[in-house]
Design a protein around this motif. Structure first.
Motif, PDB file in Angstrom:
ATOM      1  N   GLY A 126      13.806  -1.080   1.191  1.00  0.00           N
ATOM      2  CA  GLY A 126      12.806  -2.006   1.700  1.00  0.00           C
ATOM      3  C   GLY A 126      12.474  -1.755   3.170  1.00  0.00           C
ATOM      4  N   MET A 127      13.488  -1.466   3.969  1.00  0.00           N
ATOM      5  CA  MET A 127      13.237  -1.191   5.394  1.00  0.00           C
ATOM      6  C   MET A 127      12.511   0.134   5.574  1.00  0.00           C
ATOM      7  SD  MET A 127      16.614  -2.719   7.371  1.00  0.00           S
ATOM      8  CE  MET A 127      17.803  -1.585   6.632  1.00  0.00           C
ATOM      9  N   ILE A 128      12.820   1.112   4.727  1.00  0.00           N
ATOM     10  CA  ILE A 128      12.115   2.398   4.796  1.00  0.00           C
ATOM     11  C   ILE A 128      10.638   2.209   4.447  1.00  0.00           C
ATOM     12  CG2 ILE A 128      11.880   4.651   3.682  1.00  0.00           C
ATOM     13  CD1 ILE A 128      14.913   4.764   3.517  1.00  0.00           C
ATOM     14  N   THR A 129      10.358   1.326   3.482  1.00  0.00           N
ATOM     15  CA  THR A 129       8.966   1.050   3.133  1.00  0.00           C
ATOM     16  C   THR A 129       8.211   0.503   4.343  1.00  0.00           C
ATOM     17  OG1 THR A 129       9.563   0.595   0.821  1.00  0.00           O
ATOM     18  CG2 THR A 129       7.461  -0.287   1.604  1.00  0.00           C
ATOM     19  N   ILE A 130       8.858  -0.381   5.096  1.00  0.00           N
ATOM     20  CA  ILE A 130       8.247  -0.886   6.331  1.00  0.00           C
ATOM     21  C   ILE A 130       7.987   0.262   7.297  1.00  0.00           C
ATOM     22  CG2 ILE A 130       8.660  -2.302   8.386  1.00  0.00           C
ATOM     23  CD1 ILE A 130      10.292  -4.189   6.555  1.00  0.00           C
ATOM     24  N   PHE A 131       8.986   1.117   7.483  1.00  0.00           N
ATOM     25  CA  PHE A 131       8.863   2.260   8.395  1.00  0.00           C
ATOM     26  C   PHE A 131       7.706   3.177   7.977  1.00  0.00           C
ATOM     27  CE2 PHE A 131      10.021   6.804   8.382  1.00  0.00           C
ATOM     28  CZ  PHE A 131       9.795   7.100   9.718  1.00  0.00           C
ATOM     29  N   LEU A 132       7.633   3.517   6.698  1.00  0.00           N
ATOM     30  CA  LEU A 132       6.605   4.441   6.225  1.00  0.00           C
ATOM     31  C   LEU A 132       5.213   3.843   6.381  1.00  0.00           C
ATOM     32  CD1 LEU A 132       8.279   5.820   2.952  1.00  0.00           C
ATOM     33  CD2 LEU A 132       8.093   6.971   5.159  1.00  0.00           C
ATOM     34  N   SER A 133       5.076   2.555   6.055  1.00  0.00           N
ATOM     35  CA  SER A 133       3.756   1.928   6.134  1.00  0.00           C
ATOM     36  C   SER A 133       3.293   1.770   7.580  1.00  0.00           C
ATOM     37  CB  SER A 133       3.774   0.569   5.433  1.00  0.00           C
ATOM     38  OG  SER A 133       4.676  -0.314   6.063  1.00  0.00           O
ATOM     39  N   ARG A 134       4.196   1.475   8.492  1.00  0.00           N
ATOM     40  CA  ARG A 134       3.813   1.277   9.893  1.00  0.00           C
ATOM     41  C   ARG A 134       3.646   2.596  10.648  1.00  0.00           C
ATOM     42  NH1 ARG A 134       1.662  -3.415  11.172  1.00  0.00           N
ATOM     43  NH2 ARG A 134       1.824  -2.558  13.270  1.00  0.00           N
ATOM     44  N   SER A 135       4.425   3.601  10.269  1.00  0.00           N
ATOM     45  CA  SER A 135       4.359   4.878  10.998  1.00  0.00           C
ATOM     46  C   SER A 135       3.255   5.784  10.473  1.00  0.00           C
ATOM     47  CB  SER A 135       5.696   5.615  10.878  1.00  0.00           C
ATOM     48  OG  SER A 135       5.918   6.036   9.538  1.00  0.00           O
ATOM     49  N   GLY A 136       2.806   5.555   9.223  1.00  0.00           N
ATOM     50  CA  GLY A 136       1.784   6.421   8.641  1.00  0.00           C
ATOM     51  C   GLY A 136       2.338   7.708   8.072  1.00  0.00           C
ATOM     52  N   LEU A 137       3.652   7.886   8.081  1.00  0.00           N
ATOM     53  CA  LEU A 137       4.271   9.090   7.539  1.00  0.00           C
ATOM     54  C   LEU A 137       4.563   8.893   6.052  1.00  0.00           C
ATOM     55  CD1 LEU A 137       6.865   9.689  10.401  1.00  0.00           C
ATOM     56  CD2 LEU A 137       4.733  10.949  10.053  1.00  0.00           C
ATOM     57  N   ASP A 138       4.425   9.967   5.276  1.00  0.00           N
ATOM     58  CA  ASP A 138       4.819   9.850   3.881  1.00  0.00           C
ATOM     59  C   ASP A 138       6.164  10.529   3.615  1.00  0.00           C
ATOM     60  OD1 ASP A 138       3.831  12.383   4.281  1.00  0.00           O
ATOM     61  OD2 ASP A 138       2.918  12.545   2.288  1.00  0.00           O
ATOM     62  N   ASP A 139       6.519  11.521   4.442  1.00  0.00           N
ATOM     63  CA  ASP A 139       7.834  12.153   4.322  1.00  0.00           C
ATOM     64  C   ASP A 139       8.235  12.750   5.667  1.00  0.00           C
ATOM     65  OD1 ASP A 139      10.147  13.507   3.738  1.00  0.00           O
ATOM     66  OD2 ASP A 139       9.421  14.347   1.860  1.00  0.00           O
ATOM     67  N   PRO A 140       8.926  11.980   6.498  1.00  0.00           N
ATOM     68  CA  PRO A 140       9.322  12.478   7.825  1.00  0.00           C
ATOM     69  C   PRO A 140      10.333  13.623   7.765  1.00  0.00           C
ATOM     70  CG  PRO A 140      10.335  10.347   7.363  1.00  0.00           C
ATOM     71  CD  PRO A 140       9.343  10.583   6.277  1.00  0.00           C
ATOM     72  N   TYR A 141      10.973  13.817   6.607  1.00  0.00           N
ATOM     73  CA  TYR A 141      11.972  14.882   6.479  1.00  0.00           C
ATOM     74  C   TYR A 141      11.393  16.160   5.882  1.00  0.00           C
ATOM     75  CZ  TYR A 141      16.290  12.391   7.699  1.00  0.00           C
ATOM     76  OH  TYR A 141      17.301  11.749   8.374  1.00  0.00           O
TER      77      TYR A 141
END
Length: 581
Positions: A134-149
């Protein structure tokens, strides 16, 4: 006073014994967004879950280890559970600080996630990896990244490729065994060599993930020191492959990207031995775990998986999945999730892949926690191999439940061939062959009544129609077959070309059946006919397709343009998905 009963494992927990406890269990499930009735699109139905887990009626399943479940359901926050929560929080913080450069966005994400995290600590009811997701979903939606790795995984995979091409790896795989295995014939020798090769690759494939967090380098001395010192019981693997020398369908669950190239070496070995493999990858970002879409950005991975069939559909049918496996020995699917193995949230495609497999081969500690650390039995044999934190190689085996009966493709095909042979004989005897499609499971709670209606009317037809062989689907059900098995079987029968008349149930048929039974038509049956059934709707499409090839086929019943109501039958069940508005 706690409302929770004493229990030793999650297998002991059942709904229906105490309303207060049931309410708490539903609170646990809904808090973790795992309850089917709250979100039937994302959460598996009980029938779909039974494709994978051997569940009794009202038995509870949670996608975590028994240890973690007991910590979560008991009041208070134990220190060992707190350490797991702290671990996932640190992973989130490191992720955000590394990949969000904008100070405002970084602080916003961290503060929002901190609120979520504090709430999780206060309730101590959230499965830590569900919280992290759930926290990663927040991170992905706010950062605009789909796969930072993405770049990191490319490095891991390229180093994994160098690893399997290294002299160390080749020597470990190819060196002659000593002493030479004893055998009485060449077939025995081949089997012994195959088993030696598999055990070696198991050990080798589990090494890179041990150091992937450090982006393991080309210095393989550390691997050499740890490769073969640990004794493990390889007997369960030998037993499974000895009984099934060829033809196993294997669902392979990898661990992290660092070892994926070695996983592919293992998969190629299995295919060479005559087995087929379904490789399951994540649907989206989950740290170092490989995803279904990585091949679009990594040419090395795309080349390594060249020739495999990729199934992007998340609700593939049984027929289509088996057709793909017949076409190619390596099929790649997504599990439908962005988290550790979660059978409740996995896609229909993954559930069907599990059901159609003979063996689940899972790598890594995370898979071990969810499959071996959970005391539920599964519908298929499970082998987990992994490394402990100190690098020791381990292999665990969990046999499938004895109560599960698997209908293989060959079993179902044999059953359909038997019916087809009877149809062919009827045609040879100059009889008309009629197939009767009727409502069976589309009206909830009415399956027994539907079968009685069906049997009564078919009996009536047989008394009235001369020289007509009538196929009644209700007469060919076998205990243990689910809707997937039946639809697969009947499609083979229906496409055989031996049906002369395809009759679809009308409301007049239903009225006549109740009249013959000496009953009035109940309100729940008023106005119903074959158009109300998803199975019949699918069969109408098949009937029209068959009629294009066999013009003599006569289709009678409601007109084809009225079969528009149902979109999908419930996965593995004999009732339909609720009609969408």
């Amino acid at each position: 006073m706690s409302i929770l009963p004493d229990f030793t494992s999650i297998k002991d927990i059942r709904y229906g014994e105490d309303p207060a406890f049931d309410a708490w269990l539903l609170h646990f499930m809904t808090a973790n967004h795992l309850e089917n009735f709250m979100d039937p699109v994302k959460n598996a139905s009980p029938e779909q879950l039974r494709f994978m887990v051997a569940l009794d009626e009202n038995q509870v399943f949670a996608p975590c280890s028994d240890w973690q479940f007991k910590r979560l359901v008991n009041p208070g926050l134990e220190s060992d559970l707190l350490r797991v929560y702290a671990y996932v929080w640190l992973k989130l913080v490191k992720l955000v600080k590394t990949h969000v450069s904008d100070r405002y966005q970084r602080r916003l994400i961290l503060n929002l996630c901190r609120h979520k995290f504090k709430h999780a600590l206060d309730s101590s009811i959230l499965i830590p990896w569900r919280l992290l997701k759930g926290m990663i979903t927040i991170f992905l939606s706010r950062s605009g990244l789909d796969d930072p790795y993405r770049n990191r995984k490319s490095v891991l995979f390229s180093r994994g490729k160098a690893y399997v091409e290294s002299d160390f790896f080749k020597r470990a795989i190819e060196s002659c065994p000593y002493p030479v295995p004893e055998c009485e014939c060449l077939e025995d020798m081949r089997f012994e060599l195959d088993m030696i090769e598999l055990e070696r690759i198991f050990r080798l494939a589990s090494l890179p993930d041990q150091w992937s967090h450090n982006l393991f380098t080309g210095n393989f001395e550390q691997y050499s020191n740890m490769y073969s010192h640990d004794e493990v019981d390889f007997g369960p693997v030998r037993d499974i492959f000895h009984v099934n020398a060829t033809g196993l369908k294997i669902l392979y669950l990898p661990d992290e990207t660092g070892g994926l190239m070695a996983d592919l070496v293992l998969i190629k070995s299995l295919i060479r031995q005559g087995h087929s493999v379904i490789l399951s990858l994540r649907e989206g970002f989950c740290f170092d775990d490989p995803t279904f879409w990585d091949k679009e950005y990594d040419p090395l991975l795309a080349e390594a998986l060249k020739g495999a069939i990729f199934i992007s559909e998340n609700r593939i049918s049984k027929n289509a999945l088996l057709a793909s496996l017949r076409e190619n020995s390596l099929v790649v699917i997504s599990d439908g999730t962005r988290e550790r193995l979660n059978l409740v949230r996995c896609s229909v495609t993954f559930a069907r892949a599990w059901k159609e497999s003979d063996l689940i081969l899972a790598k890594g500690w995370g898979n071990r926690r969810r499959l071996i650390g959970n005391t539920h039995l599964f519908t298929r044999d499970v082998i987990c191999f992994y490394r402990t934190l100190d690098g020791k190689f381990k292999l665990d085996f969990k046999a499938k439940s004895e109560n599960v009966r698997k209908f293989s493709e060959a079993d179902i095909t044999a059953k359909s061939d038997e019916i087809i042979a009877e149809m062919q004989q009827a045609r040879s005897d100059r009889k008309a062959v009629m197939f009767y499609s009727a409502v069976v499971g589309s009206i909830p709670g009415q399956v027994d009544t539907a079968i009685e209606v069906l049997n009564t009317f078919v009996g009536h037809l047989r008394e009235r129609l001369d020289d007509t062989y009538i196929i009644n689907p209700a007469e060919h059900f076998e205990e243990g077959m689910d809707a997937d098995d039946l639809m697969f079987m009947w499609e083979k029968v229906q496409r055989s070309g031996f049906i002369s008349i395809w009759r679809f149930q009308t409301y007049a048929d239903i009225e006549k059946s109740f009249e013959l039974m000496g009953k009035k038509v109940p309100p729940v049956w008023a106005g119903k006919d074959a158009t109300y059934s998803t199975g019949c709707t699918k069969e109408m499409h098949i009937a029209q397709d068959v009629q294009l090839k066999h013009r003599e086929l006569q289709i009678i019943g409601p007109s084809a343009n009225k079969f528009l109501r149902r979109r999908e039958y419930g996965v593995g069940r004999f009732s339909d998905v609720v009609i969408e508005p």
